[in-house]
Design an enzyme around this catalytic site. Sequence first.
Site, PDB file in Angstrom:
ATOM      1  N   ASP A 148     -58.421   8.861  28.087  1.00  0.00           N
ATOM      2  CA  ASP A 148     -57.316   9.519  27.363  1.00  0.00           C
ATOM      3  C   ASP A 148     -56.076   9.855  28.200  1.00  0.00           C
ATOM      4  O   ASP A 148     -56.205  10.338  29.330  1.00  0.00           O
ATOM      5  CB  ASP A 148     -57.779  10.875  26.809  1.00  0.00           C
ATOM      6  CG  ASP A 148     -59.157  10.847  26.217  1.00  0.00           C
ATOM      7  OD1 ASP A 148     -59.730   9.767  26.064  1.00  0.00           O
ATOM      8  OD2 ASP A 148     -59.662  11.938  25.904  1.00  0.00           O
ATOM      9  N   GLN A 205     -57.308  10.597  31.998  1.00  0.00           N
ATOM     10  CA  GLN A 205     -58.701  10.694  32.419  1.00  0.00           C
ATOM     11  C   GLN A 205     -58.989   9.519  33.355  1.00  0.00           C
ATOM     12  O   GLN A 205     -58.767   8.361  32.993  1.00  0.00           O
ATOM     13  CB  GLN A 205     -59.626  10.623  31.195  1.00  0.00           C
ATOM     14  CG  GLN A 205     -59.568  11.848  30.311  1.00  0.00           C
ATOM     15  CD  GLN A 205     -60.260  13.029  30.965  1.00  0.00           C
ATOM     16  OE1 GLN A 205     -61.464  13.051  31.114  1.00  0.00           O
ATOM     17  NE2 GLN A 205     -59.470  14.010  31.383  1.00  0.00           N
ATOM     18  N   TYR A 230     -61.950  17.408  31.902  1.00  0.00           N
ATOM     19  CA  TYR A 230     -61.783  16.664  30.654  1.00  0.00           C
ATOM     20  C   TYR A 230     -60.366  16.829  30.092  1.00  0.00           C
ATOM     21  O   TYR A 230     -59.514  17.483  30.672  1.00  0.00           O
ATOM     22  CB  TYR A 230     -62.848  17.110  29.643  1.00  0.00           C
ATOM     23  CG  TYR A 230     -64.150  16.314  29.750  1.00  0.00           C
ATOM     24  CD1 TYR A 230     -64.418  15.516  30.855  1.00  0.00           C
ATOM     25  CD2 TYR A 230     -65.093  16.370  28.735  1.00  0.00           C
ATOM     26  CE1 TYR A 230     -65.613  14.789  30.932  1.00  0.00           C
ATOM     27  CE2 TYR A 230     -66.284  15.640  28.805  1.00  0.00           C
ATOM     28  CZ  TYR A 230     -66.528  14.857  29.906  1.00  0.00           C
ATOM     29  OH  TYR A 230     -67.700  14.143  29.981  1.00  0.00           O
TER      30      TYR A 230
HETATM   31  C1  FRU Z   1     -62.118  11.313  24.253  1.00  0.00           C
HETATM   32  C2  FRU Z   1     -62.932  12.214  25.141  1.00  0.00           C
HETATM   33  C3  FRU Z   1     -62.495  13.655  25.048  1.00  0.00           C
HETATM   34  C4  FRU Z   1     -62.929  14.226  26.366  1.00  0.00           C
HETATM   35  C5  FRU Z   1     -62.663  13.070  27.297  1.00  0.00           C
HETATM   36  C6  FRU Z   1     -63.595  12.985  28.463  1.00  0.00           C
HETATM   37  O1  FRU Z   1     -62.115   9.996  24.676  1.00  0.00           O
HETATM   38  O2  FRU Z   1     -64.310  12.092  24.854  1.00  0.00           O
HETATM   39  O3  FRU Z   1     -63.014  14.337  23.932  1.00  0.00           O
HETATM   40  O4  FRU Z   1     -62.231  15.358  26.742  1.00  0.00           O
HETATM   41  O5  FRU Z   1     -62.750  11.894  26.511  1.00  0.00           O
HETATM   42  O6  FRU Z   1     -63.222  11.942  29.310  1.00  0.00           O
END
Ligand code: FRU
Length: 463
Positions: free
Chosen positions: A40, A56, A99
């Site tokens: 994300d 991420q 996250y």
């Molecule tokens: C969405 C997700 C979020 C989480 C993140 C972890 O793709 O699952 O809900 O915060 O990715 O990487």
Amino acid sequence: MNVRSKNLLKACETLENNTSKDIKYRPKYHISPKVGWLNDPNGLCQYNGLYHIFYQYSPFDTKPGLNYWGHCTTKDFIHYEYHQPALCSDEKFDCHGVYSGSALVENGQMNIFYTGNVKQVGNFNYITNGREHNLVKVTSKDGFTFNGKHLVMTNSDYPKDVTCHVRDPKVWKEDDTYYMVLGARRIDDVGEALIYQSSDLETWKLINRLTTKEKFGYMWECPDIYNFNDVKILAVSPQGVEPLGYKYNNIYQSGYFIIDGNFKGEYKLSEFTELDNGFDFYAPQSFVDDNGRRILIGWLGLPDIDEYYSNPTKDWVHMLTIPRELSFKDGRVHQQPLEELKRLRKSTNNFMCSSERTFNIGTSFELIVEGLTNDFTIQLNDAIISYSEKVFKLEFGKSGMGRTFRAIQIDRVYKVQIFCDKSSLEIFLNDGENVLSSRFYPSDNIMDVTIKTNSADVKLFEI
Ligand code: FRU
């Protein structure tokens, strides 16, 4: 910075320096991880004139792992600079991943809110037990150093009828009050969005819970709330929605509801509209820049797709979408490629097509086919983009690596704008009325393009 952070950053640098130089599928104008895994977009904002794009990022593997916040900046959405990760999981409350989350710029300070992921060791189901989703805040006064990481809420602060899955804070300011929306999975397996309010960004009070009358999935990830004049949008990425004809064909969905009523009080959610109808789009986030534009960037990928699609890149996976400007027309959210991207255009080729035209180009280009009045086919090696009997289709042969076809029912298509970047396609229909984003892996560095239609104005730009 504590010693854990220092070591994690060092490990990341070593891995990044050892990444292979294989660039066949590396995008030229999209953000991709130097090494390992990306998902994300996070913390999107414009701060002191510079756009900050966090994401991420797990440099350790081409699978999600110990996620950091990767960090990229740009002044113009043409030139990007990659920096060392902004946030690492270096505290007890985020020890299994920093996250997703968001940034709010106020009084010269970047305020970041994210979910600290903790997965306890033991015999747990990790839904109603064994997992912590902590709300964490951290600030920055320069956009590059981050201080004062601290816990703001833990699972015990969330409503009693939700599972441990409460995450992805999106924070915004409205009428001198701060609001936050969190995505949640209820114990009865219904997805919803929790709305919190605050006057100081530290103490938060739950003021509402948004969900649909009929259950729409078991979990809503990455919520976002924004408006176009008096139209209020709740965007979410729901999990657990069954396919319905051409709709909801990916493993998880991503789209929006229009909030009829008041997000702080009485409300009803409209039907759900997908933001993208391609194979690879998830967890988008939006922000408003200094020019007042609402800009959206999504993950040009999805979680848990490894068993469906193979992936030929060895030491990195995934990328973010191009930045898109949002607007609201004819009852729908529209997405247009950001104006700045026109500056990527290199050589140009313009011509009319009145039956069939074939040409070659490298694998990073923009193609505009407009003035369409009838059915058409645009073929890019073995990828076929077509419109016939009011159905628009995207079909892949081998290059889809398991992706077969996606389609939408649409009354007319007068313009198709395609951004291709080595291993990605983003197709904008009718100036952003619909978008289809997908990865694909053409075997050749040269794309054979064939356009068939009885009338169209074609513009081709090498990027
Ligand atoms: C969405 C997700 C979020 C989480 C993140 C972890 O793709 O699952 O809900 O915060 O990715 O990487």
